[in-house]
Design an enzyme around this catalytic site. Structure first.
Site, PDB file in Angstrom:
ATOM      1  N   ARG A  69       0.831  -1.209   0.000  1.00 32.45           N
ATOM      2  CA  ARG A  69       0.000   0.000   0.000  1.00 32.45           C
ATOM      3  C   ARG A  69       0.863   1.255   0.000  1.00 32.45           C
ATOM      4  O   ARG A  69       0.451   2.319  -0.471  1.00 32.45           O
ATOM      5  CB  ARG A  69      -0.948   0.007   1.207  1.00 32.45           C
ATOM      6  CG  ARG A  69      -1.834   1.262   1.276  1.00 32.45           C
ATOM      7  CD  ARG A  69      -2.955   1.118   2.274  1.00 32.45           C
ATOM      8  NE  ARG A  69      -2.496   0.686   3.570  1.00 32.45           N
ATOM      9  CZ  ARG A  69      -1.963   1.483   4.495  1.00 32.45           C
ATOM     10  NH1 ARG A  69      -1.802   2.775   4.259  1.00 32.45           N
ATOM     11  NH2 ARG A  69      -1.581   1.007   5.662  1.00 32.45           N
ATOM     12  N   TYR A 122     -14.910  16.501 -17.265  1.00 37.01           N
ATOM     13  CA  TYR A 122     -15.382  15.152 -16.983  1.00 37.01           C
ATOM     14  C   TYR A 122     -16.434  15.212 -15.894  1.00 37.01           C
ATOM     15  O   TYR A 122     -16.220  15.812 -14.840  1.00 37.01           O
ATOM     16  CB  TYR A 122     -14.204  14.272 -16.576  1.00 37.01           C
ATOM     17  CG  TYR A 122     -14.576  12.858 -16.219  1.00 37.01           C
ATOM     18  CD1 TYR A 122     -15.454  12.118 -17.002  1.00 37.01           C
ATOM     19  CD2 TYR A 122     -14.039  12.251 -15.090  1.00 37.01           C
ATOM     20  CE1 TYR A 122     -15.797  10.820 -16.672  1.00 37.01           C
ATOM     21  CE2 TYR A 122     -14.360  10.946 -14.758  1.00 37.01           C
ATOM     22  CZ  TYR A 122     -15.243  10.236 -15.538  1.00 37.01           C
ATOM     23  OH  TYR A 122     -15.582   8.955 -15.210  1.00 37.01           O
ATOM     24  N   ASP A 193      -5.442  18.475 -16.425  1.00 35.91           N
ATOM     25  CA  ASP A 193      -5.786  17.110 -16.824  1.00 35.91           C
ATOM     26  C   ASP A 193      -5.345  16.942 -18.272  1.00 35.91           C
ATOM     27  O   ASP A 193      -5.936  17.520 -19.183  1.00 35.91           O
ATOM     28  CB  ASP A 193      -7.292  16.884 -16.675  1.00 35.91           C
ATOM     29  CG  ASP A 193      -7.687  15.434 -16.885  1.00 35.91           C
ATOM     30  OD1 ASP A 193      -7.011  14.749 -17.683  1.00 35.91           O
ATOM     31  OD2 ASP A 193      -8.671  14.985 -16.276  1.00 35.91           O
ATOM     32  N   LYS A 218      -7.066   5.663 -20.305  1.00 40.87           N
ATOM     33  CA  LYS A 218      -7.345   6.099 -21.674  1.00 40.87           C
ATOM     34  C   LYS A 218      -6.138   5.855 -22.588  1.00 40.87           C
ATOM     35  O   LYS A 218      -5.756   4.718 -22.796  1.00 40.87           O
ATOM     36  CB  LYS A 218      -7.766   7.556 -21.663  1.00 40.87           C
ATOM     37  CG  LYS A 218      -8.834   7.901 -20.613  1.00 40.87           C
ATOM     38  CD  LYS A 218     -10.118   7.125 -20.765  1.00 40.87           C
ATOM     39  CE  LYS A 218     -11.264   7.689 -19.950  1.00 40.87           C
ATOM     40  NZ  LYS A 218     -11.118   7.649 -18.494  1.00 40.87           N
TER      41      LYS A 218
END
Length: 398
Positions: A69, A122, A193, A218
């Protein structure tokens, strides 16, 4: 036969160790970055380490792995490669999803703070901002990111300016250099972004951005088979804060997914080159189609974002907007009529896909009801065009 000495020495080529080396192109870096050391008998590709924990005695030392983690060596090659492509001084920071990466960036905004972001972005990013407003009293200001003066006026007193350019799904193009300079002068943290443009299309850090965000799902991974996100920055303090957020919130990525994303990254330049060329050609043809009301793609000379995109980007992207004649009903019928194009959400895969964005109740209400977002893939452009042209005729009864 011998020659007499002339008293002059012949010029010699510089040795490999002293000759100046031209910078590698982004296309080459996508292939070469994040490789293991070149050792005799060593692997060409980095290995996948499947371990949730590491042998550890006593106090953890700097750089020592302890628990996945917190960190794992399987993340590092992809993080190194992405940072190289973005021109970042710090390694990238991979997350379990693009929204996990966005959430890390929003963590810079304090309760009662202020964030400015595009009105068209988005939809889940917009939803996250609204959630911050409801739960923590954050002032969320939505702007037309293509209106530079409006954005600069809005960022006064802001804690964060989050930019999409081109925007999702309206493909508005921001004047990134102007906005980033204005934000820095006002002490406003900036995040871009870069999912649509990719590091091959624009370099926000070089233009002055503090942080770059990606939905790795993407174009970077590129095959619609993983869900990942990433944050990249030049600032060591910001990078440390983002890593701490990832650890505390458990927003981590699985090793297999990151390995697959790195494998996908190797073909990024080829995929982007082909899909951008396909998108530009399809956009050009759609502008002359009698059954089309409007087309948006920055490659079109008539597109509002064309001049800016040509000035600040090295490509026009592979996403386009289409509004067929006949409104929402025709748009829905077109999605049903296509056979090669895939009716699906998301984007950036090798396959071409499309969807009507306002089918989502959470999409911005200023997005037209009949807008179709097309993600253009790497198929033969004539096949893509034939399918889309046929579907337009079927949907409109033409």
């Amino acid at each position: 036969m011998t020659t007499e000495p002339t008293g002059q020495t012949e010029p010699t080529a510089p040795s490999a160790s002293t000759a100046p080396r031209a910078p590698l192109s982004p296309a080459t870096l996508a292939v070469s970055a994040g490789r293991p050391p070149r050792e005799q008998g060593g692997p060409v590709n980095p290995p996948v380490v499947l371990s949730s924990t590491y042998v550890s005695r006593g106090v953890q030392q700097p750089g020592e792995l302890l628990y996945t983690r917190m960190d794992t060596e399987t993340w590092h090659p992809f993080e190194e490669a992405l940072a190289t492509l973005e021109g970042a001084a710090e390694p990238g920071i991979v997350f379990g999803s693009g929204m996990a990466a966005i959430a890390a960036v929003f963590s810079f905004v304090p309760a009662g703070g202020k964030v400015v972001l595009p009105r068209h972005a988005y939809q889940v990013t917009l939803g996250f901002a609204d959630d911050l407003a409801a739960r923590h009293g954050v002032d969320v200001v939505r702007v037309d990111v293509a209106d530079t003066e409006q954005v600069i006026a809005a960022i006064e007193g802001a804690d964060l300016l989050l930019i999409e350019s081109p925007t999702n799904p309206m493909l508005e193009v921001a004047d990134l250099p102007a906005l980033l300079v204005a934000a820095r002068e006002r002490g406003v943290l900036t995040a871009v972004d870069n999912t649509f443009a990719t590091p091959l299309g624009q370099q926000p850090l070089a233009l002055g951005a503090d942080v770059v965000v990606h939905s790795v799902t993407k174009y970077l991974a590129g095959h619609s088979d993983v869900v990942l996100g990433a944050v990249v920055t030049n600032d060591a303090d910001l990078a440390a804060r983002v890593r701490a957020h990832r650890t505390l919130h458990g927003a981590i990525a699985g090793p297999w997914e990151v390995w697959l994303a790195l494998r996908g990254l190797r073909t990024l330049a080829l995929r982007v080159e082909r899909s951008q060329a396909n998108a530009a050609e399809i956009a050009r043809r759609l502008t002359a189609h009698p059954l089309v009301e409007e087309v948006r793609h920055p490659s079109l000379p008539t597109d509002p974002g064309h001049e800016r995109a040509a000035r600040t980007m090295s490509g026009f992207g592979s996403v386009l907007g289409l509004r067929p004649r006949g409104g929402r009903e025709v748009a829905d019928a077109l999605v049903t009529a296509v056979e090669l194009w895939v009716p699906a959400t998301s984007l950036g895969g090798v396959e071409s896909s499309l969807e009507r964005r306002r089918r989502f109740a959470t999409e911005s209400h200023t997005v037209p009801e009949d807008l179709l977002r097309l993600s253009v893939g790497i198929e033969d452009v004539e096949d893509l065009w034939a399918d889309l042209d046929h579907a337009l005729k079927v949907a409109t009864g033409g």
